[in-house]
Design a protein around this motif. Sequence first.
Motif, PDB file in Angstrom:
ATOM      1  N   LYS A 220       0.843  -1.208   0.000  1.00 53.27           N
ATOM      2  CA  LYS A 220       0.000   0.000   0.000  1.00 53.27           C
ATOM      3  C   LYS A 220       0.873   1.253   0.000  1.00 53.27           C
ATOM      4  O   LYS A 220       0.609   2.219  -0.705  1.00 53.27           O
ATOM      5  N   VAL A 221       1.960   1.234   0.803  1.00 45.95           N
ATOM      6  CA  VAL A 221       2.859   2.400   0.866  1.00 45.95           C
ATOM      7  C   VAL A 221       3.477   2.650  -0.516  1.00 45.95           C
ATOM      8  O   VAL A 221       3.570   3.794  -0.982  1.00 45.95           O
ATOM      9  N   ILE A 222       3.874   1.566  -1.180  1.00 44.98           N
ATOM     10  CA  ILE A 222       4.498   1.716  -2.503  1.00 44.98           C
ATOM     11  C   ILE A 222       3.507   2.356  -3.489  1.00 44.98           C
ATOM     12  O   ILE A 222       3.877   3.201  -4.304  1.00 44.98           O
TER      13      ILE A 222
ATOM     14  N   GLU B  68       2.887   6.201  -2.100  1.00 46.17           N
ATOM     15  CA  GLU B  68       3.988   7.172  -1.995  1.00 46.17           C
ATOM     16  C   GLU B  68       5.033   6.972  -3.101  1.00 46.17           C
ATOM     17  O   GLU B  68       6.173   6.574  -2.830  1.00 46.17           O
ATOM     18  N   PRO B  69       4.647   7.264  -4.361  1.00 46.38           N
ATOM     19  CA  PRO B  69       5.591   7.052  -5.469  1.00 46.38           C
ATOM     20  C   PRO B  69       6.844   7.908  -5.324  1.00 46.38           C
ATOM     21  O   PRO B  69       7.905   7.592  -5.873  1.00 46.38           O
ATOM     22  N   GLU B  70       6.742   8.973  -4.520  1.00 43.17           N
ATOM     23  CA  GLU B  70       7.886   9.889  -4.393  1.00 43.17           C
ATOM     24  C   GLU B  70       9.107   9.212  -3.758  1.00 43.17           C
ATOM     25  O   GLU B  70      10.243   9.604  -4.051  1.00 43.17           O
ATOM     26  N   ILE B  71       8.904   8.176  -2.942  1.00 42.52           N
ATOM     27  CA  ILE B  71      10.092   7.551  -2.336  1.00 42.52           C
ATOM     28  C   ILE B  71      10.894   6.803  -3.400  1.00 42.52           C
ATOM     29  O   ILE B  71      12.117   6.764  -3.380  1.00 42.52           O
ATOM     30  N   ARG B  72      10.154   6.203  -4.354  1.00 38.92           N
ATOM     31  CA  ARG B  72      10.843   5.483  -5.438  1.00 38.92           C
ATOM     32  C   ARG B  72      11.559   6.491  -6.355  1.00 38.92           C
ATOM     33  O   ARG B  72      12.687   6.287  -6.766  1.00 38.92           O
ATOM     34  N   GLU B  73      10.854   7.605  -6.625  1.00 35.49           N
ATOM     35  CA  GLU B  73      11.469   8.642  -7.482  1.00 35.49           C
ATOM     36  C   GLU B  73      12.747   9.176  -6.851  1.00 35.49           C
ATOM     37  O   GLU B  73      13.749   9.410  -7.528  1.00 35.49           O
ATOM     38  N   LYS B  74      12.719   9.368  -5.543  1.00 30.39           N
ATOM     39  CA  LYS B  74      13.912   9.887  -4.843  1.00 30.39           C
ATOM     40  C   LYS B  74      15.064   8.878  -4.978  1.00 30.39           C
ATOM     41  O   LYS B  74      16.223   9.259  -5.220  1.00 30.39           O
ATOM     42  N   MET B  75      14.737   7.593  -4.856  1.00 35.76           N
ATOM     43  CA  MET B  75      15.800   6.579  -4.978  1.00 35.76           C
ATOM     44  C   MET B  75      16.443   6.657  -6.363  1.00 35.76           C
ATOM     45  O   MET B  75      17.668   6.676  -6.496  1.00 35.76           O
ATOM     46  N   TRP B  76      15.608   6.738  -7.411  1.00 38.45           N
ATOM     47  CA  TRP B  76      16.168   6.759  -8.776  1.00 38.45           C
ATOM     48  C   TRP B  76      16.999   8.014  -9.033  1.00 38.45           C
ATOM     49  O   TRP B  76      17.989   7.986  -9.762  1.00 38.45           O
TER      50      TRP B  76
END
Length: 401
Positions: free
Chosen positions: A293-295, A298-306
């Motif tokens: 659910k978090v994934i 909160e797409p921004e956490i994945r964007e920050k990683m990339w």
Amino acid sequence: MNKIKKILNYIDSHKLYPDIKIINGSVKANVFIDEKKVLMFSSNNYIGIATHPRVVNAAVNATKKYGVGSGGSRMLSGNLRIHRDFEFAIAKFKGYEDAIVWPSGYSANVGIISALINPLKVGVSDFFERKGVIFSDELNHASIIDGCQMSKQKIVIYRHNNVGDLEKKLKKYKKRRELVVTDSVFSMDGDIAPLDKIAKLCKKYDAMLMIDEAHATGVLGDKGHGAVEYFNLDPSKDVDVIMGTCSKALGVTGGFVVGSKSLIRYLRVASRSYIFSTAMTPASSAALIEALKVIEDEPEIREKMWKNVKYLRESFNKIGFDTITSETQIIPVLIGKEEKAIEFARKLLAKGIFAPCVRWPAVRKNKARIRFTVMSEHTKEQIDYLLQCCCDIGKDLNIIK
Ligand code: PMP
């Protein structure tokens, strides 16, 4: 016992015994080793799910509700509702009908491959069938290698990500039961398998395709659904078996397969590591449901990683380091000789950075490396500090000019 002593002597005299550190506290960007605060640059907790408050709360609540253990294997008394709920959740996340979950990714791989390529025998003619053939990328994860070996079928290794070599080998074994298996993101080199091309080959030669999405799930593709999404493949037609782990971007532990209802029904009765092992903890399943659910939320956490990945890899290359073929959050810096890589990692730790080296037998001899991983949580200042330290050590050890 003499043999064991001889091997240990060899390892010690070549200074190869791993100096395994004890981490105090949670797996965040800052961790404690003994009393020393250090920067973590080698965790698989890529998007911070292992410590995300929503995920931690879900685990705590499930523990209060169900207790700490499952009390048995899934086949007997450990088939808790929360485990089935996670299976439906991961199947939906990946776009498949159903899913099955093992206590770890390692046990999943060793249990899946045998079941697929050495299927249960239900008729007399099954006993007289020729052996199946597994085509396995030379850099596949150890759990795949062990799974292949346990199947007792023919194993054919093809050159890393080399579609031409795979085709040449597939041609040679036509008319046998065939399984092609590959990591989608490779755990030591951080590159991505050419799954669009491999899927086409598998169709052409009527081979089953299994992919290991350990390092892709949660990060690869627009929504983090993995390599099928990244390559825009058709979930129901292009890849037969999608395996993944719950221990990297999903932040917990466990292994899964998503696929058709019949594949999942079959694996439940054919995978020995599923049948004969206690189900994972209820807290794990609850945490994993919340992690998905978090994934999504909160797409921004994945964007920050990339964003961090791009910055670190480009900066390493500018400085002159060889990041091999990395395309993802796994960024190896090739050192070469084992002793030099050990020294590099030791010097990093002295400067307050935790990134152990990876060496033979995990990778080939003289291909020792520091396997850096990037997390969403890393700040630009932390990455810049890492780069400065690597630059100084690299010059010191004559790795860069
Ligand atoms: N497959 C791959 C590609 C992996 O990198 C790993 C873990 N390093 C596994 C499977 C095994 O997963 P787990 O750690 O969850 O047992």
